[in-house]
Design an enzyme around this catalytic site. Structure first.
Site, PDB file in Angstrom:
ATOM      1  N   GLU A   1      -6.672  -7.880  -0.777  1.00 35.33           N
ATOM      2  CA  GLU A   1      -7.101  -7.820   0.614  1.00 35.33           C
ATOM      3  C   GLU A   1      -8.563  -7.421   0.694  1.00 35.33           C
ATOM      4  O   GLU A   1      -9.042  -6.607  -0.085  1.00 35.33           O
ATOM      5  CB  GLU A   1      -6.298  -6.766   1.409  1.00 35.33           C
ATOM      6  CG  GLU A   1      -4.837  -7.050   1.575  1.00 35.33           C
ATOM      7  CD  GLU A   1      -4.150  -5.985   2.455  1.00 35.33           C
ATOM      8  OE1 GLU A   1      -4.848  -5.275   3.188  1.00 35.33           O
ATOM      9  OE2 GLU A   1      -2.918  -5.870   2.360  1.00 35.33           O
TER      10      GLU A   1
ATOM     11  N   GLU B   1       0.813  -1.218   0.000  1.00 31.17           N
ATOM     12  CA  GLU B   1       0.000   0.000   0.000  1.00 31.17           C
ATOM     13  C   GLU B   1       0.847   1.269   0.000  1.00 31.17           C
ATOM     14  O   GLU B   1       0.757   2.096   0.915  1.00 31.17           O
ATOM     15  CB  GLU B   1      -0.958  -0.007   1.201  1.00 31.17           C
ATOM     16  CG  GLU B   1      -1.998  -1.114   1.116  1.00 31.17           C
ATOM     17  CD  GLU B   1      -3.024  -1.081   2.248  1.00 31.17           C
ATOM     18  OE1 GLU B   1      -2.797  -0.374   3.236  1.00 31.17           O
ATOM     19  OE2 GLU B   1      -4.050  -1.764   2.127  1.00 31.17           O
TER      20      GLU B   1
END
Lengths: 676, 676, 676
Positions: free
Chosen positions: B311, B151
């Site tokens: 995710e 991320e």
């Protein structure tokens, strides 16, 4: 620009930045200016980086060409000194020029109004640039004013400011003992033994945010730091002004103020300016009373002398969170409102809309479309024609008022820094409550400083004048003794110049004049209120409810609720040949309208004219003529019955005494009446 | 993981951090993974401190044991490089690795995603770690992807970034003169004479907070700093990727994106990734359209190629301010929604819930209770079984859409930094208005970049596309000329790549295509609105109301109120063989539904299927089969009538053409139909 | 002051700062103190700058004169050490003494409570000043207590604190491995290899603001930094205390606490103080239960020993955003409420209102008017007379309670730092929910720490006791086994001392006692709620709804809605000879009242007296007498029926058993009953 023999009409124009455009556009601009009736441009506001490309190099070539062009085109010039934003190279080479924020954050390069007022670099280069501009362009007789820097403002808390603050404190108080007394440093172990121990009042020392408001632990220090910052910037203004004056002593010098702008003590500034100029940017929903009040404040700085409307927006202002368009007619109406309150110029930011950076969505005479058939251009051209038509008739005319409102920057700071009794304490809002009641009845008002001459007025109103400057009570005492009528309010007269409470009970030294003693003040939370009955009508009492003991004064109204029910809220005291009234709480518009109407009636103070709601009337006059400005702020047509006959100089229509004057939506009339 | 020959089904699993647990727990995990049908784990996301205990020391022993264990247990590995959080010793020894915030605050050690993207230390050690990992584990053929860092995001404003920014600017613009032109530095005396004078756009220079929003004084500089930061982080990605590729050229490399994450220009990133993967964490009340739009955006990055759902949370996400549980069936429903929009994996954060630090209340397959009989475990095991059952049937299938929505990160930045005309300008919200109207009708949509291929689509929609990238209008012109239908809106096409206004009136270079000229735009404050009538129904007009002059276009609807009452708000222009429509304001969902339905009907664009409200349908297909995904987002049962017959591959039930397909609360069906 | 043989009545007085006034005012003060019945003053709270004008110079001359004067006037002295605000010269010469904020902002000089607790300068000079004061004034036998510093509090994040934190961590955990375990540093690559790598938990490292709340990435580090700061300041207290004790071992030492003040673990502090004292400043609208709860908390610190009410305001507190006046009678009522809950002093801030700086609008016995005929002065003089009248009768009496509420600072920190499951988690509010239900029924409550003695109580309530301190469950187990009744709630018992989740399912080690296992907790957003029926009435369930499995416990009520409808929300478990109840959600006041009333009835716990709403009753007693304090918080008259007869010691009226006791608005009665 104001009182200039060169100027024979209300000049029309505004900020013009041709240096942002290729030269071919300049000629198109000249053509469009003519079409719109523009006769003045404010030049060179943000060109420092262009004019001084490096330490020892100056380049005026572009400005030379611009100056030649506008001169050829018969335009007056309001000549700015370009010092409101320093060049990037200067910030890099001399970091002392950038500011430090209250939390210690050192600024890098960017934005504008970005120079530390105590930076040695700034104080060297800014006056130097002013001097060179004066030297170079002194031969241009179309320069009608110097415009120093631009919208001075902001704050700095750097080490240079800290040092200068210590000097400022020393020069104000002389000894460290006097500093300790003035700031009451015995409180919280703050005793200073040396000036070097003093630091700026900021977030690193005494100030903090509390429920969204700035608070301070030491009012005295915070007040003085505000005085110091205002003075520091004023010194910067004076440094440039003095250079200009040496070379072009006959060109008046101004800087554009921002109305009720809290950080700078504008009265003190105005005293150093040849004439007052300001920038009027009301919010789309502010209503007409607010700009009227600010115009009147600006006019008051120089005893009623006309002022310059330096900037307003043709339509939207880009920094508003909603850039709602000015509706048709509003730009014209607000321009005339400025004149109606004493402006002798109608000027704008900006002449051509820039294509990049943060003001590109601020409106302009010439829009991004570059066309002469936009709504805004057409409205502006029509106004230009109107101004040409009426010529110089109204120039220099004055407004006569029987009422003065006392307005004071230092009091504004002090009242809102006081740490109690209520977060609702709002100085400008309280002033507006009184002003608006008079405005809505077309009763002329002057604004004066606490040391202003009261003797000219039948009525002096001092709303929320928390600070009793040294000698102020004495001036009020003389005024009232001599027959004047004085009104003041809750939270007035409590403290001296250093926010030290005047002992012996509130309102300190004014108790005898008002004939009361205020024992306690009940701060009512937002939404809670007490009430009182005045002449048969019930009104709310809130914000602060003073609980007082008459000591000579008569009760006019009493509280209806709470444990102090039955105690006075409104009083009047006969004192000498005059009288002093006290309003012990905040109330609502209906109350202020009723109360002030009664007092005006008793004092023989008359409206300029009675009009329907939202139709405003003012009068400007000289020895020969009276000019009645009639402004219809409504979205529909209206009409007013004239008391005296005269000629509408916008239409040449003649009206007799008692005639009905018709007004379009957002319409304006200017009735000229010859004096007998 | 995507297009990998090793993978024969939708892989199922997610982030697994055994290094946080004693080794005996690992074996229990393996047992539970089997029970739940887990076949892939993402390893090594945050182990840098473990792997590199000091400057020259590396220790892979724990990871070695983990890798052996998961291999023995037949699990695929998505192998992370661990560079998303640097070790504490590194921050202490090399402070250049920690970031500096916009206000100049230097960070110490802590959190994650904490490395300055231009830190020499980071750029040395991060690729070095990637290299060592590749070298050490290249022999593990169960590694199906590299997962670089994690991320990527955030910002830095340190001196290293400032230096790198200057280089970036130099490389973009070549000369300082071109920089001055692009940033319009003639405004506010910002002319740069040397690249060294340039500083980052931050709170110390050009940016500030205004009514809760970030604003800038120089849009050009702020835009470029955003570009630069996105590029800087992308360089960090590429440095690692290139090391990995050298050693394991056949293992695809990705990094997990975060959907509509504003700071990074993901389209540019996706071009550097072997496949797209992303993390889907909708809020509990976001509704199904929002994740659908983001899935479609992710799918669009690589021209429709399936992507990886890297995710999602089994139940709660700990950072939401209210960690409301995912209701029964929702985890499964949202997993299938991802697949329905093009995902070829179903993965989660996290496999086992940690016991300490800030994610301990984020849900996991294995909860703190460590049991296999929790609701969440049982739901996940059921989904695992379902995925096993359907196997690889849907892998690699594609979605076909007749409509494209243009989505552009740079435009997002520019439109919301523009400093006017309204704080209500919200790019994603405007895009969603159009997307949601199509979503609610089950009409497939692709997202494309401004330079994407429009020719494949019957309809291209560009909501609030403020920035007209160089050449964009030309592509639109060709598309429409060639028969395409184009819709754009208010505040579109105003500026170039540097947020410089395109002169000659709005919308700049698109005026001819749209057949209009927008003279003014009225920003209505929150709560105020105008209105218009479209096909007999009145709809609101707000945010920005463009006031326009048709120059060839036909009026479809006009404003009903204000001084621009009667002027057009909706227009359409026949242009070449196509047509271009303009929506001059923001309206409401009902309008977008009606308007786009009409246009789709005219263009022959059909829904995948007509369904009750909140029952979503998509179609994925390959040469042989079509898979109809039917998703019931409602809290009660529902049913849909099938157009074509087929087999529900989740239940093996066979439906004929025209049959009713029953759906449970939050139910899912996947109808496979063989192509003729 | 507490338990002092010199003191024969409830002492009356408070903070007095004569050093802020010219000496002639002092004598007027003495006169007014006598008139008001003042017999104690707190001196020397903020005089450091006066006492120590420079590095090696001390000047006690003014304090000498003050001490002589108050002694002559028969006043007791609570002697402060003046170290709560350092001198300006010290900040300039020793910058280590000023604090650094969480964002790294270094403070300059200003405010108070401004010394870094780990500053070498502060730790040198503060105890030195205490020592010199003790040495100089040890002969004054009217000194009845030492008052160290003032309202310790705030935070520091400087380099000295960082160093001290590392030492603190080392001393708590011994090895770096144990630190890594306790903080779970395997998460997010936080492994420390050396103590030197550790930094304070602040905005530069782990903490951030999230939706207006402070959050942290590492609960363990943030918790320990709070512990460390509390301990650091406590060390400063102890350094001074130890100096004082060496010289005047018989004078008790205290420092004034601030009630439920989150940053300092007051239980730990109280253990180091000779007696507890605190400052009671409820907001104008806080209602009577809140100060009652805090009084009870303070009383609990030393096992029920009377405490000192050190400060309260005579009327307004200047820092409230609305300084609403205390209504007539309220100052007296709240003074008696303090006594009713265990105070043996009635003291105020302040005796004379200062004229400058931020507390000038805080109320005082002697107002700015300086008169003895103000409402406040008259009310205070009346209370002074009352206190004189009743003399020492109530001194040392105790309150007997059958119920204890567990209150724990570390739990407060942990529960609100937990990063999920809900921003609505509010420890004090949950405690108040239970307390208020008992308060409204006049049922006496003690507050105990988690390691307090439970055996004395019939009922122990532990609301939201998220942290299960090492051994806590064992103490509860023994208590319940032995016949006690225990109530705890949702989000209790989840974690250990380091906020590490206790594995095996919630509530960790308390599952067997409570007979339940909580599988999931549903955080309902503000405004959403579930419900349950308890004894025929429906109550709301919100904030967090635990979904649990009984493992031995009986269901008392079940949820009515959502997918967990029908599962238990209230349970009770028979365990040993006692029982343990669990409340699985937050509900409303009506529920807590009903539920606790039922439990009290079952356990035979009786109200002190049944009274109308808002009439409060407490009982203090010694071996001979019981004193019933009856407090009418209502704005109108009321009455209560006495169970036992006795004498109102304020009026000398005698009441028989069953008589009606009339109460004025805000009225107070103290019924003394001789024990049989």
């Amino acid at each position: 620009m104001i009182n200039s023999p060169k100027i024979r009409k209300i000049v029309y124009g505004g900020d013009y930045n041709p240096e942002q455009w290729p030269e071919e556009v300049w000629h198109e601009d000249m053509r469009l200016f003519k079409e719109a009736g523009v006769d003045i441009v404010t030049l060179n506001v943000f060109s420092w980086a262009m004019l001084q490309p490096s330490e020892d190099e100056y380049d005026f070539s572009t400005l030379d060409r611009i100056m030649e062009l506008v001169k050829e085109n018969g335009l007056f010039v309001c000549m700015a000194t370009s010092t409101a934003a320093h060049p990037a190279w200067m910030a890099k080479r001399h970091p002392d020029i950038t500011r430090v924020e209250s939390n210690g954050m050192k600024r890098s390069f960017g934005a504008r109004h970005n120079s530390c007022p105590n930076s040695p670099t700034y104080r060297k280069y800014a006056p130097e640039l002013a001097r060179r501009l004066a030297e170079r362009y002194k031969g241009f007789d179309n320069i009608v004013a110097w415009h120093v820097s631009n919208e001075f403002g902001g704050e700095c808390y750097c080490e240079n400011c800290a040092k200068a603050f210590r000097e400022w404190v020393k020069s104000r108080y002389g000894t460290i003992e006097e500093v300790n007394r003035a700031w009451n440093t015995a409180f919280w172990s703050h005793t200073f033994y040396d000036f070097d121990e003093i630091v700026p009042a900021d977030l690193r020392s005494e100030e903090f945010s509390w429920d969204g408001q700035l608070r301070t632990n030491f009012q005295g220090i915070s007040l003085d730091y505000r005085r110091f910052l205002s003075d520091s910037m004023l010194e910067c203004f004076k440094l440039e002004r003095d250079e200009l004056k040496k070379i072009t002593p006959d060109i008046p010098v101004t800087t554009n103020l921002m109305g009720w702008y809290k950080p700078l003590d504008y009265k003190k500034w105005a005293d150093e300016m040849d004439f007052v100029s300001w920038d009027n940017y009301p919010n789309y929903d502010s209503g007409p009373a607010y700009p009227a009040a600010v115009h009147d404040t600006m006019r008051g700085f120089k005893g009623g002398q006309p002022f310059c409307l330096m900037e307003q927006s043709p339509s939207v202002s880009n920094w508003h969170i909603y850039c709602k368009l000015k509706r048709p007619g509003v730009m014209r109406l607000w321009s005339w409102q400025a004149v109606a309150h004493g402006a002798d110029t109608v000027m704008f930011f900006q002449m051509r809309r820039s294509i990049g950076a943060c003001e590109k969505y601020h409106s302009a005479l010439i829009d991004h479309a570059g066309r002469n058939d936009t709504r805004v251009f057409k409205e502006m051209a029509a106004l230009g024609a109107e101004l040409k038509k009426i010529g110089g008739q109204t120039l220099g005319t004055r407004i006569k008022a029987d009422i003065a409102i006392v307005f004071d920057w230092e009091n504004w700071w002090a009242a809102e820094l006081s740490a109690g009794p209520s977060r609702l304490i709002n100085y400008c809002s309280e002033v507006s409550s009184y002003y608006n009641a008079l405005f809505s009845r077309n009763i002329a008002v002057d604004f004066i400083a606490p040391d202003g001459d009261m003797s000219k007025y039948k009525l002096v109103i001092a709303p929320l004048l928390y600070m009793n400057h040294e000698g102020y009570d004495e001036r009020v005492r003389e005024y009232v003794k001599g027959g004047g009528t004085y009104i003041t309010t809750y939270f007035s007269g409590w403290v001296d110049d250093n926010d030290l409470v005047l002992p012996g009970g509130y309102p300190g030294k004014q108790k005898d004049i008002l004939g009361i003693w205020v024992e306690e003040s009940d701060a009512l939370p937002e939404g809670e209120e007490n009430s009182f009955i005045y002449k048969g009508t019930e009104y709310p009492a809130g914000t602060l409810c003073d609980i007082m003991h008459p000591e000579g004064a008569r009760e006019i109204a009493v509280y209806e609720r709470e444990f102090y029910s039955g105690t006075p809220v409104l009083t009047v005291n006969d004192f000498g040949s005059g009288r002093a009234s006290y309003v012990g709480c905040h109330s609502n518009d209906a109350f202020y309208a009723a109360y002030l109407s009664d007092i005006c009636a008793e004092l023989g103070i008359e409206p300029v004219l009675d009009t329907p709601q939202d139709v405003e009337v003012t009068r400007r006059e000289n020895d020969e003529y009276s000019f009645l400005f009639v402004l219809n702020h409504k979205d529909e047509k209206s009409e007013v019955r004239l008391r005296e006959g005269g000629t509408d100089i916008l239409t040449d229509k003649v009206y007799g005494s008692g005639d009905l004057l018709p007004l379009n939506r957002k319409g304006v009339a200017i009735i000229r009446t010859e004096k007998k």
